[in-house]
Design an enzyme around this catalytic site. Sequence first.
Site, mmCIF file in Angstrom:
data_model
loop_
_atom_site.group_PDB
_atom_site.id
_atom_site.type_symbol
_atom_site.label_atom_id
_atom_site.label_comp_id
_atom_site.label_asym_id
_atom_site.label_seq_id
_atom_site.Cartn_x
_atom_site.Cartn_y
_atom_site.Cartn_z
ATOM 1 N N GLU A 105 79.543 31.633 -50.504
ATOM 2 C CA GLU A 105 79.746 32.534 -49.364
ATOM 3 C C GLU A 105 80.250 33.907 -49.804
ATOM 4 O OE1 GLU A 105 82.315 30.780 -46.428
ATOM 5 O OE2 GLU A 105 81.067 28.990 -46.218
ATOM 6 N N ASP A 120 76.858 22.909 -51.447
ATOM 7 C CA ASP A 120 77.791 24.006 -51.140
ATOM 8 C C ASP A 120 78.941 24.047 -52.147
ATOM 9 O OD1 ASP A 120 77.858 25.999 -49.254
ATOM 10 O OD2 ASP A 120 78.542 24.708 -47.611
ATOM 11 N N ASP A 167 79.756 22.311 -46.820
ATOM 12 C CA ASP A 167 81.184 21.978 -46.778
ATOM 13 C C ASP A 167 81.654 21.792 -45.335
ATOM 14 O OD1 ASP A 167 81.151 24.627 -46.044
ATOM 15 O OD2 ASP A 167 82.582 25.309 -47.565
ATOM 16 N N SER A 168 80.730 21.942 -44.377
ATOM 17 C CA SER A 168 81.023 21.543 -42.991
ATOM 18 C C SER A 168 81.384 20.057 -42.943
ATOM 19 C CB SER A 168 79.817 21.817 -42.083
ATOM 20 O OG SER A 168 78.633 21.300 -42.656
ATOM 21 N N LYS A 221 75.114 26.868 -53.058
ATOM 22 C CA LYS A 221 75.329 27.922 -52.062
ATOM 23 C C LYS A 221 76.750 28.436 -52.181
ATOM 24 C CE LYS A 221 75.669 27.176 -47.393
ATOM 25 N NZ LYS A 221 76.974 27.784 -47.105
ATOM 26 N N GLU A 224 74.740 33.746 -40.882
ATOM 27 C CA GLU A 224 75.386 32.957 -39.823
ATOM 28 C C GLU A 224 76.051 33.881 -38.805
ATOM 29 O OE1 GLU A 224 77.815 29.735 -41.228
ATOM 30 O OE2 GLU A 224 78.483 29.223 -39.192
HETATM 31 O O1 KIV Z 1 78.692 24.134 -44.527
HETATM 32 C C1 KIV Z 1 77.675 24.238 -43.843
HETATM 33 O O2 KIV Z 1 77.176 23.296 -43.231
HETATM 34 C C2 KIV Z 1 77.046 25.558 -43.775
HETATM 35 C C3 KIV Z 1 75.995 25.772 -42.745
HETATM 36 C C4 KIV Z 1 76.601 25.908 -41.412
HETATM 37 C C5 KIV Z 1 75.113 26.910 -43.074
HETATM 38 O O3 KIV Z 1 77.395 26.421 -44.521
#
Ligand code: KIV
Length: 299
Positions: free
Chosen positions: A142, A111, A68-69, A140, A209
Amino acid sequence: MNLLTDSISTPYGTLPVNAPASVRKPVSLPRLQEMHARGEKITMLTAYDATFAAVADAAGVECILVGDSLGMVCQGLSSTVGVTLETMQYHVESVARGLRRVQATTWLVGDLPFGSYHESKEQALRSATILMQAGAHMVKLEGGGWTAEIVHFLVERGIPVCAHLGLTPQTVHSLGGYRVQGKTDAQAATIKRHAHELQEAGSALLVLEMVPAALSAEITSELSSCPTIGIGAGNGTAGQVLVLHDMLGLNLGKPPRFVRNFMAETPDTIGHHSIKQAMQAYVLAVKNGSFPDNAQHAW
Ligand code: KIV
């Protein structure tokens, strides 16, 4: 033959069709486990579109994370909080399509964005289903503590999960900024406890992280069935992940301490820099243990 350069010309960077079957074996959860068991580092990079994903696969990256970056690097948001499930679905579909087109072997992680799994485990299942049907092999999410029940629920239903502890960008406003987590004994003990709970719940990977290198190395050695993937967590993890734009030197601000610009380091004989070479240099550096360097890239 180089699938990405030698085929017939294709418009607008279109990926070649009818690529021959890859000679590499597809990456799977058992393969990631085997790599970890024999001490081979796992490489992960983020990608958000078909072309970059195909190049990462060709460069030998084992796992692609549609992170989600993308809220920051693709959408220009100031954090990942504004990223929606529909946006994640779009990018996972794009990446999965690109990977299919070149018969890639990469393991694809999608994500779950902020708010898409927080309400209930049923909501998490609905959101994860959307990303899995978009082409992800794993989702993924968090956080620790409250997430263990969700992880268990998804894993029982056949959805592999990668957990994420330490600096969890979706909660940046609660954490007070992008700061190293786990510096005090109490914080470190909580992260450790959460890591064990997530492994117990069935997480197959764990992103750590921005946690001190000593803590992440300790967690890595204690988790037998859940390889850790570090970002700003030192070189004692089972693997590494970086945001694509960061490692290509496309961070328009000041890159975080844990980033290495692999693009700047890999000119060819006539001084040209190639994205594929930069990714290959990243894979090599992670595999041979030269990245990250704890003195430079960790806490
Ligand atoms: O969203 C993302 O790219 C991430 C990575 C920085 C691990 O969660």
